[in-house]
Design a protein around this motif. Structure first.
Motif, PDB file in Angstrom:
ATOM      1  N   UNK A 274       4.384  -3.983  58.445  1.00 45.61           N
ATOM      2  CA  UNK A 274       4.200  -2.444  58.619  1.00 45.61           C
ATOM      3  C   UNK A 274       3.326  -2.005  57.405  1.00 45.61           C
ATOM      4  N   UNK A 275       2.130  -2.047  57.517  1.00 49.73           N
ATOM      5  CA  UNK A 275       1.165  -1.260  56.749  1.00 49.73           C
ATOM      6  C   UNK A 275       0.425  -2.543  55.652  1.00 49.73           C
ATOM      7  N   UNK A 276       0.144  -1.794  54.726  1.00 52.55           N
ATOM      8  CA  UNK A 276      -0.405  -2.806  53.449  1.00 52.55           C
ATOM      9  C   UNK A 276       0.140  -3.146  52.412  1.00 52.55           C
ATOM     10  N   UNK A 277       0.040  -4.198  51.762  1.00 50.45           N
ATOM     11  CA  UNK A 277       0.888  -4.665  50.733  1.00 50.45           C
ATOM     12  C   UNK A 277       0.470  -3.820  49.421  1.00 50.45           C
ATOM     13  N   UNK A 278       1.711  -3.396  48.535  1.00 52.69           N
ATOM     14  CA  UNK A 278       1.284  -2.661  47.637  1.00 52.69           C
ATOM     15  C   UNK A 278       1.863  -3.480  46.480  1.00 52.69           C
ATOM     16  N   UNK A 279       1.330  -3.228  45.080  1.00 55.40           N
ATOM     17  CA  UNK A 279       1.894  -3.929  44.123  1.00 55.40           C
ATOM     18  C   UNK A 279       2.379  -3.323  42.806  1.00 55.40           C
ATOM     19  N   UNK A 280       3.303  -3.602  42.319  1.00 50.01           N
ATOM     20  CA  UNK A 280       3.941  -2.989  41.144  1.00 50.01           C
ATOM     21  C   UNK A 280       3.194  -2.849  39.919  1.00 50.01           C
ATOM     22  N   UNK A 281       3.831  -2.212  38.832  1.00 48.12           N
ATOM     23  CA  UNK A 281       2.959  -1.999  37.672  1.00 48.12           C
ATOM     24  C   UNK A 281       2.716  -3.542  36.760  1.00 48.12           C
ATOM     25  N   UNK A 282       3.230  -4.376  37.314  1.00 46.78           N
ATOM     26  CA  UNK A 282       3.060  -5.718  36.558  1.00 46.78           C
ATOM     27  C   UNK A 282       1.950  -6.432  37.608  1.00 46.78           C
ATOM     28  N   UNK A 283       1.816  -5.922  38.606  1.00 43.60           N
ATOM     29  CA  UNK A 283       0.651  -6.604  39.539  1.00 43.60           C
ATOM     30  C   UNK A 283       1.206  -7.410  40.517  1.00 43.60           C
ATOM     31  N   UNK A 284       2.495  -7.738  41.038  1.00 44.65           N
ATOM     32  CA  UNK A 284       3.188  -8.441  41.667  1.00 44.65           C
ATOM     33  C   UNK A 284       3.392  -7.615  43.258  1.00 44.65           C
ATOM     34  N   UNK A 285       3.384  -8.439  44.325  1.00 41.20           N
ATOM     35  CA  UNK A 285       3.814  -7.538  45.421  1.00 41.20           C
ATOM     36  C   UNK A 285       5.077  -7.006  45.320  1.00 41.20           C
ATOM     37  N   UNK A 286       5.392  -5.956  46.045  1.00 37.39           N
ATOM     38  CA  UNK A 286       6.472  -5.094  46.003  1.00 37.39           C
ATOM     39  C   UNK A 286       6.739  -4.249  47.343  1.00 37.39           C
ATOM     40  N   UNK A 287       5.973  -4.136  48.068  1.00 36.18           N
ATOM     41  CA  UNK A 287       6.317  -3.187  49.261  1.00 36.18           C
ATOM     42  C   UNK A 287       5.050  -3.178  50.237  1.00 36.18           C
ATOM     43  N   UNK A 288       5.301  -2.859  51.519  1.00 35.63           N
ATOM     44  CA  UNK A 288       4.241  -3.048  52.659  1.00 35.63           C
ATOM     45  C   UNK A 288       4.173  -1.638  53.218  1.00 35.63           C
ATOM     46  N   UNK A 289       5.081  -0.613  52.781  1.00 31.51           N
ATOM     47  CA  UNK A 289       5.236   0.499  53.834  1.00 31.51           C
ATOM     48  C   UNK A 289       4.631   1.637  53.117  1.00 31.51           C
ATOM     49  N   UNK A 290       3.763   1.515  51.917  1.00 34.17           N
ATOM     50  CA  UNK A 290       3.458   2.599  51.254  1.00 34.17           C
ATOM     51  C   UNK A 290       4.354   3.583  50.822  1.00 34.17           C
ATOM     52  N   UNK A 291       5.587   3.427  50.499  1.00 36.37           N
ATOM     53  CA  UNK A 291       6.531   4.159  50.033  1.00 36.37           C
ATOM     54  C   UNK A 291       6.699   4.221  48.719  1.00 36.37           C
ATOM     55  N   UNK A 292       7.092   2.932  48.140  1.00 40.32           N
ATOM     56  CA  UNK A 292       7.253   2.843  46.547  1.00 40.32           C
ATOM     57  C   UNK A 292       6.367   1.777  45.899  1.00 40.32           C
ATOM     58  N   UNK A 293       6.321   1.907  44.718  1.00 39.36           N
ATOM     59  CA  UNK A 293       5.698   0.938  44.204  1.00 39.36           C
ATOM     60  C   UNK A 293       6.668  -0.280  43.458  1.00 39.36           C
ATOM     61  N   UNK A 294       8.044  -0.327  43.839  1.00 40.89           N
ATOM     62  CA  UNK A 294       8.848  -1.419  43.486  1.00 40.89           C
ATOM     63  C   UNK A 294       9.208  -2.245  44.562  1.00 40.89           C
ATOM     64  N   UNK A 295       9.912  -3.416  44.558  1.00 47.86           N
ATOM     65  CA  UNK A 295      10.605  -3.961  45.180  1.00 47.86           C
ATOM     66  C   UNK A 295      12.140  -3.686  45.050  1.00 47.86           C
ATOM     67  N   UNK A 296      12.641  -2.865  45.787  1.00 49.44           N
ATOM     68  CA  UNK A 296      13.933  -2.266  45.768  1.00 49.44           C
ATOM     69  C   UNK A 296      14.795  -2.385  46.684  1.00 49.44           C
ATOM     70  N   UNK A 297      14.670  -3.233  47.945  1.00 46.20           N
ATOM     71  CA  UNK A 297      15.539  -3.239  49.003  1.00 46.20           C
ATOM     72  C   UNK A 297      15.232  -4.536  49.562  1.00 46.20           C
TER      73      UNK A 297
END
Length: 166
Positions: free
Chosen positions: A81-104
């Motif tokens: 679902x979407x494109x891969x987003x990265x967190x502030x450290x530059x590591x994969x965190x999310x794909x739905x464009x909702x947040x910038x952290x891995x939190x669920x």
């Protein structure tokens, strides 16, 4: 003197008993080979996941933005679902464009799909899922092989650390 042209009943029974004993001894060896193959495959997929996480991080470093980014990398897996987003450290965190952290747990599942972009060891939500994702809090996920819960891959999106445990 008459020569025998066959086996006696006792000889046939002895041969059948010996074959039965060999089958009982050999069968577990073949079962272990199957288990060993599954373990080796999961380790290889874990290593591929680690390499994928590192590749995303290297791309982030090269981009020079040094901050979290939504929709950083286009992915081809429509289920993620979407494109891969990265967190502030530059590591994969999310794909739905909702947040910038891995939190669920959903983020854990999506990151697995997006980084591997492969049908190997399907994660929860797919038919015949072979891997179960667990969100551990603090931006950490554990991916467990359903067939053997001692085989896990741990991912810490804060540091990019991927550990393969067996």
């Amino acid at each position: 003197m008459l020569k025998s042209k066959g086996f006696t009943l006792i000889e046939l029974i002895v041969v059948i008993v010996i074959l039965g004993i060999l089958a009982v001894v050999a069968a577990p060896k073949f079962v272990d080979i199957s288990s060993d193959a599954r373990t080796a495959s999961f380790k290889a997929v874990g290593a591929a996941f680690r390499d994928g996480v590192n590749q995303v991080h290297y791309k982030w470093l090269i981009s020079g933005n040094n901050q979290a980014q939504l929709n950083f990398i286009a992915i081809s897996d429509p289920v993620a679902g979407g494109d891969l987003s990265v967190n502030a450290a530059g590591y994969p965190a999310d794909t739905r464009g909702v947040s910038l952290t891995l939190n669920s747990e959903a983020d854990c599942i999506d990151v697995w799909r997006a980084v591997l972009d492969s049908g190997d060891f399907k994660v929860e939500g797919d038919q015949s899922a072979q891997v179960e994702a667990t969100y551990n809090g603090a931006n950490n996920c554990t991916y467990t092989l359903v067939a053997n819960n001692l085989l896990t891959v741990d991912y810490d999106s804060n540091s990019g650390q991927v550990s393969i445990n067996f």
